[in-house]
Design an enzyme around this catalytic site. Structure first.
Site, PDB file in Angstrom:
ATOM      1  N   SER A  81       0.809  -1.222   0.000  1.00  0.00           N
ATOM      2  CA  SER A  81       0.000   0.000   0.000  1.00  0.00           C
ATOM      3  C   SER A  81       0.843   1.273   0.000  1.00  0.00           C
ATOM      4  O   SER A  81       0.289   2.372   0.009  1.00  0.00           O
ATOM      5  CB  SER A  81      -0.917   0.006   1.224  1.00  0.00           C
ATOM      6  OG  SER A  81      -0.179   0.203   2.419  1.00  0.00           O
ATOM      7  N   THR A 200      -1.781   2.613   2.894  1.00  0.00           N
ATOM      8  CA  THR A 200      -1.242   3.930   3.264  1.00  0.00           C
ATOM      9  C   THR A 200      -0.590   3.845   4.639  1.00  0.00           C
ATOM     10  O   THR A 200      -0.970   3.011   5.462  1.00  0.00           O
ATOM     11  CB  THR A 200      -2.355   5.002   3.345  1.00  0.00           C
ATOM     12  OG1 THR A 200      -3.046   5.068   2.113  1.00  0.00           O
ATOM     13  CG2 THR A 200      -1.859   6.382   3.714  1.00  0.00           C
ATOM     14  N   THR A 218       1.627   7.020   0.450  1.00  0.00           N
ATOM     15  CA  THR A 218       0.809   5.913  -0.051  1.00  0.00           C
ATOM     16  C   THR A 218       1.053   5.637  -1.538  1.00  0.00           C
ATOM     17  O   THR A 218       1.516   6.525  -2.264  1.00  0.00           O
ATOM     18  CB  THR A 218      -0.689   6.271   0.122  1.00  0.00           C
ATOM     19  OG1 THR A 218      -1.486   5.134  -0.194  1.00  0.00           O
ATOM     20  CG2 THR A 218      -1.112   7.413  -0.779  1.00  0.00           C
ATOM     21  N   ARG A 228      -5.295   9.275 -10.757  1.00  0.00           N
ATOM     22  CA  ARG A 228      -6.189   9.411  -9.600  1.00  0.00           C
ATOM     23  C   ARG A 228      -5.360   9.809  -8.370  1.00  0.00           C
ATOM     24  O   ARG A 228      -4.328   9.210  -8.085  1.00  0.00           O
ATOM     25  CB  ARG A 228      -6.921   8.092  -9.344  1.00  0.00           C
ATOM     26  CG  ARG A 228      -7.830   8.096  -8.096  1.00  0.00           C
ATOM     27  CD  ARG A 228      -7.112   7.591  -6.857  1.00  0.00           C
ATOM     28  NE  ARG A 228      -8.004   7.459  -5.697  1.00  0.00           N
ATOM     29  CZ  ARG A 228      -7.588   7.169  -4.469  1.00  0.00           C
ATOM     30  NH1 ARG A 228      -6.307   6.981  -4.233  1.00  0.00           N
ATOM     31  NH2 ARG A 228      -8.436   7.064  -3.478  1.00  0.00           N
ATOM     32  N   THR A 251      -6.098   6.751   6.892  1.00  0.00           N
ATOM     33  CA  THR A 251      -5.906   5.719   5.873  1.00  0.00           C
ATOM     34  C   THR A 251      -7.302   5.242   5.461  1.00  0.00           C
ATOM     35  O   THR A 251      -8.271   5.476   6.173  1.00  0.00           O
ATOM     36  CB  THR A 251      -5.097   4.526   6.407  1.00  0.00           C
ATOM     37  OG1 THR A 251      -5.828   3.897   7.462  1.00  0.00           O
ATOM     38  CG2 THR A 251      -3.731   4.947   6.933  1.00  0.00           C
ATOM     39  N   GLY A 252      -7.360   4.559   4.330  1.00  0.00           N
ATOM     40  CA  GLY A 252      -8.655   4.076   3.850  1.00  0.00           C
ATOM     41  C   GLY A 252      -9.018   4.736   2.535  1.00  0.00           C
ATOM     42  O   GLY A 252      -8.144   5.258   1.835  1.00  0.00           O
TER      43      GLY A 252
HETATM   44  N1  GLY Z   1      -6.126   6.997   1.643  1.00  0.00           N
HETATM   45  C1  GLY Z   1      -5.334   6.660   0.545  1.00  0.00           C
HETATM   46  C2  GLY Z   1      -5.972   6.846  -0.744  1.00  0.00           C
HETATM   47  O1  GLY Z   1      -7.206   6.856  -0.835  1.00  0.00           O
HETATM   48  O2  GLY Z   1      -5.277   6.986  -1.727  1.00  0.00           O
END
Ligand code: GLY
Length: 348
Positions: A81, A200, A218, A228, A251-252
């Site tokens: 990640s 992340t 991340t 993105r 994170t998430g």
């Molecule tokens: N929280 C990391 C992402 O959505 O890229």
């Protein structure tokens, strides 16, 4: 005539060069003060909090310590990640996002969609220190990193490539890719494809002078559309601090923080007197309330179809973590030892 480098020599020299760039922009160490230091991170950050605490005790700036801590995870090929070994975008290219905030100066720097750079958080610090800007993206961020001597590195490990290839071969029934028979696919690859990675690492630190610093780094959402960008490099969303109040990060699934300025919201609610954990639960409730208005973010029962977690420290050195759906843990070093502790849960 020079002799070509072996693969081992090439990797060693690349990581030596990457390591050298980690020190760029770091503040001089100073004698430790009287305050109790604390470092926290997401659950993948036990090694990170350990390294950061070691540096803080030796007098490092809290942001520099946090950057050095997360650099361990950025260089870990087994964490899919973050950084090296991070899962790539839908075209098989690893794109990284990172941001830093520095309490004493309220400085901030970030890079987004940067390719081929092992330590994007260290580049983010240089954006903060060596430009008049806060955020560089894509090719511009890469050129800036190279201008400062960061070596280009292929971040796609063999394992990450195999996971991506399996995803690419199996995600559509109407294209021309033919998946390998399941029996020929490595179990680790099949396992990795069971969930979509939104990992992340976030790390916040308070030093012995009571100063805050934080970083989020991340590889973002696995198999994302190229370009993105999630919440990690966006101040107020994937991280935020006010040196007088608190430091926080997430994170998430980043999109839900982008539309709620979640990290800013948490720090502001602590400013208004909320306990850090309550401010995180309040932010989770806000995230659920707003995002589930959008069918894209809810399941058939109207419940959130995503995961999101917060981690933070207050100026007084109190720490907390909270998650939408438990169980979840966070890494903490309180000056005595590094350990994992449970996060508060909104929906047990
Ligand atoms: N929280 C990391 C992402 O959505 O890229």
């Amino acid at each position: 005539m020079s002799t070509p480098l072996s693969r081992r020599e090439f990797l060693a020299s690349t990581s030596a060069a990457s390591l050298a760039t980690l020190a760029l922009g770091a503040a001089p160490v100073r004698p430790p003060g009287p305050a109790r230091p604390v470092v926290i991170a997401s659950a993948n950050g036990l090694a990170a909090v350990t390294k950061a605490m070691e540096l803080i005790k030796a007098g490092a700036d809290p942001l520099d310590a946090a950057i050095a801590g997360v650099a361990i995870v950025e260089a870990d090929p087994n964490d899919h990640s973050v950084g090296l070994g991070g899962l790539p975008n839908e075209e098989g290219v690893v794109e990284l996002d990172a941001a830093v905030m520095h309490g004493p100066t309220h400085g901030a720097g970030a890079v987004a969609s940067i390719r081929n750079i092992l330590h994007p958080a260290a580049v983010a610090r240089l954006v903060m220190k060596r430009t008049k800007h806060c955020l560089l993206v894509g090719e511009g961020a890469l050129r800036f990193a190279k201008a400062h001597g960061f070596p280009e590195v292929d971040l796609l490990t063999e394992e990450a490539r195999k996971i991506w290839l399996r995803w690419r071969e199996t995600h559509s029934l109407t294209d021309d890719w033919i998946p390998a028979p399941e029996g020929e696919v490595e179990p680790a690859v099949l396992e990795a494809l069971k969930t979509r990675i939104t990992g992340t690492i976030h790390c916040s630190a308070i030093d012995t002078h009571g100063q805050l610093g934080c970083v989020t780094t991340t590889s973002g959402l696995s198999y994302k559309i190229p370009g993105r960008v999630g919440d990690s490099p966006i101040f107020g969303a994937g991280l935020y601090l006010d040196n007088a109040i608190a430091s926080c990060g997430s994170t998430g699934v980043g999109e839900v923080n982008l539309v709620n300025c979640s990290s800013f919201l948490i720090v502001e609610n602590v400013r208004r007197g909320m306990h850090l954990k309550d401010a995180m639960i309040d932010a989770l409730k806000r995230v659920v309330a707003t995002t589930t208005r959008n069918p894209r973010f809810r399941d058939a029962n109207g419940r959130p179809n995503f995961g999101v977690n917060f981690y933070g420290i207050t100026k007084a050195g109190e720490f907390a973590g909270a998650t939408l759906r438990g169980p979840a843990q966070m890494a903490v070093h309180d000056g005595e030892a590094a350990r994992l502790v449970d996060c508060a849960v909104l929906e047990p």
